[in-house]
Design a protein around this motif. Structure first.
Motif, PDB file in Angstrom:
ATOM      1  N   GLN A  91     -22.063  59.005 -19.521  1.00  0.00           N
ATOM      2  CA  GLN A  91     -22.834  58.355 -20.572  1.00  0.00           C
ATOM      3  C   GLN A  91     -23.668  57.231 -19.955  1.00  0.00           C
ATOM      4  O   GLN A  91     -23.191  56.504 -19.100  1.00  0.00           O
ATOM      5  N   GLN A  92     -24.899  57.088 -20.406  1.00  0.00           N
ATOM      6  CA  GLN A  92     -25.786  56.032 -19.907  1.00  0.00           C
ATOM      7  C   GLN A  92     -26.077  55.075 -21.067  1.00  0.00           C
ATOM      8  O   GLN A  92     -26.731  55.441 -22.037  1.00  0.00           O
ATOM      9  N   TRP A  93     -25.569  53.844 -20.950  1.00  0.00           N
ATOM     10  CA  TRP A  93     -25.651  52.863 -22.031  1.00  0.00           C
ATOM     11  C   TRP A  93     -26.598  51.728 -21.653  1.00  0.00           C
ATOM     12  O   TRP A  93     -26.466  51.145 -20.578  1.00  0.00           O
ATOM     13  N   VAL A  94     -27.534  51.420 -22.548  1.00  0.00           N
ATOM     14  CA  VAL A  94     -28.386  50.253 -22.376  1.00  0.00           C
ATOM     15  C   VAL A  94     -27.940  49.190 -23.371  1.00  0.00           C
ATOM     16  O   VAL A  94     -27.663  49.483 -24.537  1.00  0.00           O
ATOM     17  N   CYS A  95     -27.826  47.964 -22.894  1.00  0.00           N
ATOM     18  CA  CYS A  95     -27.368  46.840 -23.717  1.00  0.00           C
ATOM     19  C   CYS A  95     -28.559  45.931 -24.000  1.00  0.00           C
ATOM     20  O   CYS A  95     -29.210  45.447 -23.074  1.00  0.00           O
ATOM     21  N   GLY A 165     -28.800  40.697 -13.863  1.00  0.00           N
ATOM     22  CA  GLY A 165     -27.975  39.529 -13.634  1.00  0.00           C
ATOM     23  C   GLY A 165     -27.376  38.923 -14.880  1.00  0.00           C
ATOM     24  O   GLY A 165     -26.217  38.488 -14.875  1.00  0.00           O
ATOM     25  N   VAL A 166     -28.131  38.879 -15.973  1.00  0.00           N
ATOM     26  CA  VAL A 166     -27.619  38.283 -17.211  1.00  0.00           C
ATOM     27  C   VAL A 166     -26.445  39.096 -17.743  1.00  0.00           C
ATOM     28  O   VAL A 166     -25.413  38.544 -18.162  1.00  0.00           O
ATOM     29  N   LEU A 167     -26.580  40.416 -17.717  1.00  0.00           N
ATOM     30  CA  LEU A 167     -25.496  41.282 -18.182  1.00  0.00           C
ATOM     31  C   LEU A 167     -24.265  41.123 -17.307  1.00  0.00           C
ATOM     32  O   LEU A 167     -23.138  40.982 -17.813  1.00  0.00           O
ATOM     33  N   VAL A 168     -24.450  41.135 -16.001  1.00  0.00           N
ATOM     34  CA  VAL A 168     -23.321  40.970 -15.088  1.00  0.00           C
ATOM     35  C   VAL A 168     -22.650  39.618 -15.304  1.00  0.00           C
ATOM     36  O   VAL A 168     -21.419  39.512 -15.329  1.00  0.00           O
ATOM     37  N   GLY A 169     -23.465  38.573 -15.487  1.00  0.00           N
ATOM     38  CA  GLY A 169     -22.899  37.249 -15.728  1.00  0.00           C
ATOM     39  C   GLY A 169     -22.073  37.194 -16.986  1.00  0.00           C
ATOM     40  O   GLY A 169     -21.002  36.567 -17.018  1.00  0.00           O
ATOM     41  N   SER A 170     -22.540  37.838 -18.045  1.00  0.00           N
ATOM     42  CA  SER A 170     -21.790  37.860 -19.305  1.00  0.00           C
ATOM     43  C   SER A 170     -20.447  38.555 -19.146  1.00  0.00           C
ATOM     44  O   SER A 170     -19.415  38.075 -19.633  1.00  0.00           O
ATOM     45  N   LEU A 171     -20.432  39.675 -18.450  1.00  0.00           N
ATOM     46  CA  LEU A 171     -19.190  40.406 -18.235  1.00  0.00           C
ATOM     47  C   LEU A 171     -18.224  39.640 -17.341  1.00  0.00           C
ATOM     48  O   LEU A 171     -17.014  39.599 -17.600  1.00  0.00           O
ATOM     49  N   LEU A 172     -18.746  39.011 -16.300  1.00  0.00           N
ATOM     50  CA  LEU A 172     -17.890  38.211 -15.421  1.00  0.00           C
ATOM     51  C   LEU A 172     -17.297  37.016 -16.175  1.00  0.00           C
ATOM     52  O   LEU A 172     -16.121  36.686 -16.011  1.00  0.00           O
ATOM     53  N   ALA A 173     -18.117  36.371 -16.999  1.00  0.00           N
ATOM     54  CA  ALA A 173     -17.641  35.197 -17.728  1.00  0.00           C
ATOM     55  C   ALA A 173     -16.512  35.558 -18.680  1.00  0.00           C
ATOM     56  O   ALA A 173     -15.610  34.748 -18.915  1.00  0.00           O
ATOM     57  N   ALA A 199     -27.645  33.647 -12.916  1.00  0.00           N
ATOM     58  CA  ALA A 199     -27.066  34.193 -14.141  1.00  0.00           C
ATOM     59  C   ALA A 199     -25.539  34.254 -14.118  1.00  0.00           C
ATOM     60  O   ALA A 199     -24.935  34.694 -15.092  1.00  0.00           O
ATOM     61  N   LEU A 200     -24.913  33.802 -13.038  1.00  0.00           N
ATOM     62  CA  LEU A 200     -23.476  34.008 -12.882  1.00  0.00           C
ATOM     63  C   LEU A 200     -22.669  32.782 -13.273  1.00  0.00           C
ATOM     64  O   LEU A 200     -23.111  31.650 -13.084  1.00  0.00           O
ATOM     65  N   PRO A 201     -21.456  32.996 -13.792  1.00  0.00           N
ATOM     66  CA  PRO A 201     -20.572  31.863 -14.069  1.00  0.00           C
ATOM     67  C   PRO A 201     -20.010  31.299 -12.778  1.00  0.00           C
ATOM     68  O   PRO A 201     -19.934  31.985 -11.754  1.00  0.00           O
ATOM     69  N   ALA A 202     -19.611  30.047 -12.822  1.00  0.00           N
ATOM     70  CA  ALA A 202     -19.041  29.396 -11.644  1.00  0.00           C
ATOM     71  C   ALA A 202     -17.547  29.683 -11.542  1.00  0.00           C
ATOM     72  O   ALA A 202     -16.862  29.894 -12.544  1.00  0.00           O
ATOM     73  N   GLY A 203     -17.055  29.698 -10.325  1.00  0.00           N
ATOM     74  CA  GLY A 203     -15.617  29.727 -10.095  1.00  0.00           C
ATOM     75  C   GLY A 203     -14.957  31.083 -10.124  1.00  0.00           C
ATOM     76  O   GLY A 203     -13.724  31.161 -10.137  1.00  0.00           O
ATOM     77  N   VAL A 204     -15.724  32.184 -10.136  1.00  0.00           N
ATOM     78  CA  VAL A 204     -15.122  33.509 -10.093  1.00  0.00           C
ATOM     79  C   VAL A 204     -14.656  33.792  -8.665  1.00  0.00           C
ATOM     80  O   VAL A 204     -15.443  33.743  -7.725  1.00  0.00           O
ATOM     81  N   PRO A 229      -9.121  39.045 -20.245  1.00  0.00           N
ATOM     82  CA  PRO A 229     -10.399  39.123 -20.943  1.00  0.00           C
ATOM     83  C   PRO A 229     -10.393  38.228 -22.180  1.00  0.00           C
ATOM     84  O   PRO A 229      -9.349  37.907 -22.726  1.00  0.00           O
ATOM     85  N   GLU A 230     -11.562  37.864 -22.630  1.00  0.00           N
ATOM     86  CA  GLU A 230     -11.696  37.032 -23.812  1.00  0.00           C
ATOM     87  C   GLU A 230     -11.028  37.683 -24.994  1.00  0.00           C
ATOM     88  O   GLU A 230     -10.986  38.894 -25.114  1.00  0.00           O
TER      89      GLU A 230
END
Length: 232
Positions: A91-95, A165-173, A199-204, A229-230
């Protein structure tokens, strides 16, 4: 820990980020343009990761930059998917919050199963149309817990995230990323490019599982030292 021994028992799909980055940490030469600096070896590596996934996820900016997505084309990889009881293509998903895309883009003609992850407002224009086989809405904003719950209910076990980057940052956060597979490319793009770190959170924290140099590229495989996870 060796690369092959990295297995986690999760109550959600396993999530791997796959990206090519320059030596100065950029993912494209401009924030809205496609990254074209990876080698054919890196493209083959990316296709292998796509072939191992049940779902591929990328952001709106990535789709707008490429107007397409990477499908599985290697016959051996397709055969391996069939042997695992999977369809030829993941499956190919666009967010996207707004989901403003041109239906004439090549992405919408590719022979792949397409999904849209969006807000209630973003889904309105695509309801009752054929471009997306599935649409997941998460209210007024993108929220990951219902997305991962729905994927799990559908039998999705592995997710490959291809940017941006924004998507990756959201998932990492949110603690949703389990692995990073980064290709370090021999190029410096400088201050006008699109830095990944912005775009990345700090401290990962990461644990290096493998490092392989092929020609002038370095293929890095990290495990994310994850927190819970949240909350849903």
């Amino acid at each position: 820990m060796t690369e092959d021994s990295f297995v986690e028992n999760l109550d959600r799909p396993h999530c791997t980020v796959v990206l090519a980055i320059t030596a100065d940490g950029n993912i494209s030469d401009r924030p809205t343009t496609a990254a074209r600096f990876g080698s054919p070896r890196d493209l083959a590596h990316l296709e292998t990761q796509v072939a191992q996934a049940d779902a591929v996820l990328f952001g709106a900016a990535t789709l707008r930059a490429y107007h397409t997505t990477l499908s599985v084309r290697d016959p051996h990889l397709i055969a391996q998917r069939r042997q695992r009881g999977r369809p030829p293509q993941p499956q190919q998903w666009v967010c996207s919050r707004r989901a403003q895309f041109d239906p004439q883009w090549r992405f919408f003609q590719q022979p792949i199963p397409r999904g849209l992850m969006t807000t209630d407002q973003g889904a309105i224009a695509w309801q009752g149309r054929r471009e997306f086989e599935q649409i997941i809405t998460t209210g007024a904003a993108i929220a990951w817990p219902p997305v991962f719950r729905q994927w799990q209910a559908q039998g999705v076990e592995r997710v490959a995230v291809l940017g941006g980057g924004v998507l990756v940052g959201s998932l990492l956060a949110g603690g949703w990323v389990d692995e990073l597979r980064l290709t370090l490319c021999p190029l410096l793009l400088g201050a006008t490019a699109a830095p990944m770190a912005a775009a990345l959170p700090a401290g990962v924290k990461l644990e290096l599982l493998s490092c392989e140099a092929i020609a002038s590229e370095v293929f890095l495989h990290y495990r994310v030292i994850r927190s819970d996870p949240e909350a849903a």
